[in-house]
Design a protein around this motif. Structure first.
Motif, PDB file in Angstrom:
ATOM      1  N   UNK A  92      -5.586 -24.933 -13.590  1.00 50.12           N
ATOM      2  CA  UNK A  92      -5.324 -25.920 -12.716  1.00 50.12           C
ATOM      3  C   UNK A  92      -3.774 -26.033 -12.586  1.00 50.12           C
ATOM      4  N   UNK A  93      -3.143 -25.989 -11.612  1.00 46.31           N
ATOM      5  CA  UNK A  93      -1.626 -26.292 -11.176  1.00 46.31           C
ATOM      6  C   UNK A  93      -1.489 -27.070 -10.024  1.00 46.31           C
ATOM      7  N   UNK A  94       0.041 -27.611 -10.118  1.00 45.36           N
ATOM      8  CA  UNK A  94       0.445 -28.484  -9.185  1.00 45.36           C
ATOM      9  C   UNK A  94       1.657 -27.531  -8.448  1.00 45.36           C
ATOM     10  N   UNK A  95       1.699 -27.168  -7.150  1.00 49.79           N
ATOM     11  CA  UNK A  95       2.689 -26.450  -6.649  1.00 49.79           C
ATOM     12  C   UNK A  95       3.394 -27.280  -5.588  1.00 49.79           C
ATOM     13  N   UNK A  96       5.000 -27.091  -5.777  1.00 48.28           N
ATOM     14  CA  UNK A  96       5.696 -28.023  -4.721  1.00 48.28           C
ATOM     15  C   UNK A  96       5.154 -27.277  -3.328  1.00 48.28           C
ATOM     16  N   UNK A  97       5.129 -28.185  -2.290  1.00 47.61           N
ATOM     17  CA  UNK A  97       4.971 -27.851  -0.993  1.00 47.61           C
ATOM     18  C   UNK A  97       6.108 -26.846  -0.226  1.00 47.61           C
ATOM     19  N   UNK A  98       7.165 -26.624  -0.836  1.00 45.87           N
ATOM     20  CA  UNK A  98       8.213 -25.791  -0.139  1.00 45.87           C
ATOM     21  C   UNK A  98       8.029 -24.505  -1.059  1.00 45.87           C
ATOM     22  N   UNK A  99       7.156 -24.327  -1.995  1.00 50.52           N
ATOM     23  CA  UNK A  99       7.278 -23.009  -2.811  1.00 50.52           C
ATOM     24  C   UNK A  99       6.011 -22.795  -3.086  1.00 50.52           C
ATOM     25  N   UNK A 100       4.898 -23.179  -2.004  1.00 48.49           N
ATOM     26  CA  UNK A 100       3.637 -22.935  -2.484  1.00 48.49           C
ATOM     27  C   UNK A 100       3.105 -21.347  -2.224  1.00 48.49           C
ATOM     28  N   UNK A 101       2.581 -20.855  -3.231  1.00 44.81           N
ATOM     29  CA  UNK A 101       2.430 -19.182  -3.354  1.00 44.81           C
ATOM     30  C   UNK A 101       0.984 -19.006  -2.439  1.00 44.81           C
ATOM     31  N   UNK A 102       0.884 -18.895  -1.342  1.00 48.05           N
ATOM     32  CA  UNK A 102      -0.266 -18.652  -0.616  1.00 48.05           C
ATOM     33  C   UNK A 102      -0.960 -17.369  -0.776  1.00 48.05           C
ATOM     34  N   UNK A 103      -0.193 -16.206  -1.211  1.00 48.01           N
ATOM     35  CA  UNK A 103      -1.077 -15.107  -1.484  1.00 48.01           C
ATOM     36  C   UNK A 103      -1.661 -15.036  -3.068  1.00 48.01           C
ATOM     37  N   UNK A 104      -1.125 -15.877  -3.803  1.00 44.42           N
ATOM     38  CA  UNK A 104      -1.722 -16.125  -5.366  1.00 44.42           C
ATOM     39  C   UNK A 104      -2.777 -16.851  -5.133  1.00 44.42           C
ATOM     40  N   UNK A 105      -2.793 -18.104  -4.364  1.00 46.70           N
ATOM     41  CA  UNK A 105      -3.700 -19.205  -4.332  1.00 46.70           C
ATOM     42  C   UNK A 105      -5.156 -18.433  -3.446  1.00 46.70           C
ATOM     43  N   UNK A 106      -5.018 -17.977  -2.367  1.00 42.35           N
ATOM     44  CA  UNK A 106      -5.884 -17.456  -1.505  1.00 42.35           C
ATOM     45  C   UNK A 106      -6.419 -16.364  -1.443  1.00 42.35           C
ATOM     46  N   UNK A 107      -5.629 -15.374  -2.203  1.00 44.18           N
ATOM     47  CA  UNK A 107      -5.657 -14.026  -2.334  1.00 44.18           C
ATOM     48  C   UNK A 107      -7.349 -13.744  -2.993  1.00 44.18           C
ATOM     49  N   UNK A 108      -8.105 -12.703  -2.298  1.00 44.60           N
ATOM     50  CA  UNK A 108      -9.364 -12.085  -2.844  1.00 44.60           C
ATOM     51  C   UNK A 108      -9.051 -11.572  -4.297  1.00 44.60           C
ATOM     52  N   UNK A 109      -9.828 -11.729  -5.267  1.00 40.05           N
ATOM     53  CA  UNK A 109      -9.871 -10.912  -6.459  1.00 40.05           C
ATOM     54  C   UNK A 109     -11.290 -10.060  -6.327  1.00 40.05           C
ATOM     55  N   UNK A 110     -11.744  -9.779  -5.178  1.00 42.17           N
ATOM     56  CA  UNK A 110     -12.870  -8.888  -5.372  1.00 42.17           C
ATOM     57  C   UNK A 110     -14.281  -9.427  -5.778  1.00 42.17           C
ATOM     58  N   UNK A 111     -14.063 -10.862  -6.516  1.00 44.22           N
ATOM     59  CA  UNK A 111     -15.377 -11.357  -6.957  1.00 44.22           C
ATOM     60  C   UNK A 111     -15.438 -13.105  -6.184  1.00 44.22           C
ATOM     61  N   UNK A 112     -16.524 -13.572  -6.353  1.00 43.10           N
ATOM     62  CA  UNK A 112     -16.750 -15.090  -5.796  1.00 43.10           C
ATOM     63  C   UNK A 112     -15.765 -16.252  -6.666  1.00 43.10           C
TER      64      UNK A 112
END
Length: 226
Positions: A175-195
């Motif tokens: 669980x992590x809080x990200x500043x809105x102007x440094x939001x890591x979209x690839x890390x948050x939304x990227x698929x890991x190949x599993x559900x």
């Protein structure tokens, strides 16, 4: 930031070409542009929502340790209709949400505090890939559905009931809080190949001028199907 620099989830698109989904560039662009996901939280209460401790953040240097979830097969598509997080007393219906006319990920109606939204441009919870559920932290009347999200710990469970009658059980691994102007979209939304599942609400600092300055993100993976 241009959409070409954002993750497009190519693996999922190749494996399920018949299902048309919005590219992840849309949602990632919204957040990476320095805008909060959900704009309607008031943040005006004497005690703000709980914020994640640093010890709860997922370890970005390595993949999550294997668990029972490694042997759980991905489910076929089925729209989610309810989310339950017993440890923070969440038991709420889910409504599909998309992208609004301004290019934002639409949040559930703020006047209904106990309502979550599933982003229907992504996979359904339990499918291979990363599903996304969003909800308000508060509204003008008080705390809303995901007010306690920042209090979750590793090992807690998020249960998503689906229209096919199955419940996808996800185990929190960060669980992590990200500043809105440094939001890591690839890390948050990227698929890991599993559900996987991401549960997101507003968080971080708050000012009356700009609202919440970040987003609380729960990282979870499928460990059981009931």
């Amino acid at each position: 930031m241009s959409a070409s620099r954002l993750p497009m989830m190519a693996d999922e698109e190749e494996q399920e070409p018949r299902r048309k989904r919005a590219p992840w560039g849309v949602i990632a662009l919204v957040l990476l542009s320095g805008l909060a996901l959900i704009r309607n939280g008031s943040g005006e209460f004497d005690v703000g929502p709980p914020q994640p401790a640093k010890a709860v953040a997922p370890d970005a240097s390595r993949a999550p340790s294997p668990s029972a979830g490694a042997t759980v097969r991905a489910l076929p598509s089925s729209v989610p209709d309810r989310v339950r997080i017993p440890v923070i007393q969440v038991d709420a219906p889910i409504t599909p949400v998309g992208v609004d006319s301004d290019g934002w990920v639409a949040a559930p109606p703020p006047e209904n505090p106990n309502l979550a939204g599933w982003f229907n441009g992504a996979v359904t919870p339990g499918e291979k890939g990363t599903a996304v559920v969003v909800g308000h932290v508060d509204n003008k009347a008080g705390p809303a559905v995901f007010y306690g999200l920042g209090a979750l710990k590793k090992g807690n469970h998020v249960d998503i009931h689906r229209e096919d009658g199955k419940t996808a059980v996800f185990e929190v691994y960060g669980v992590e809080v990200f500043e809105k102007d440094a939001f890591p979209g690839d890390r948050v939304y990227g698929s890991k190949g599993t559900p996987e599942l991401r549960v997101i609400t507003c968080g971080g600092g708050y000012t009356k001028q700009t609202g919440y300055q970040g987003n609380v993100v729960v990282f979870a993976r499928l460990v059981e199907v009931r």
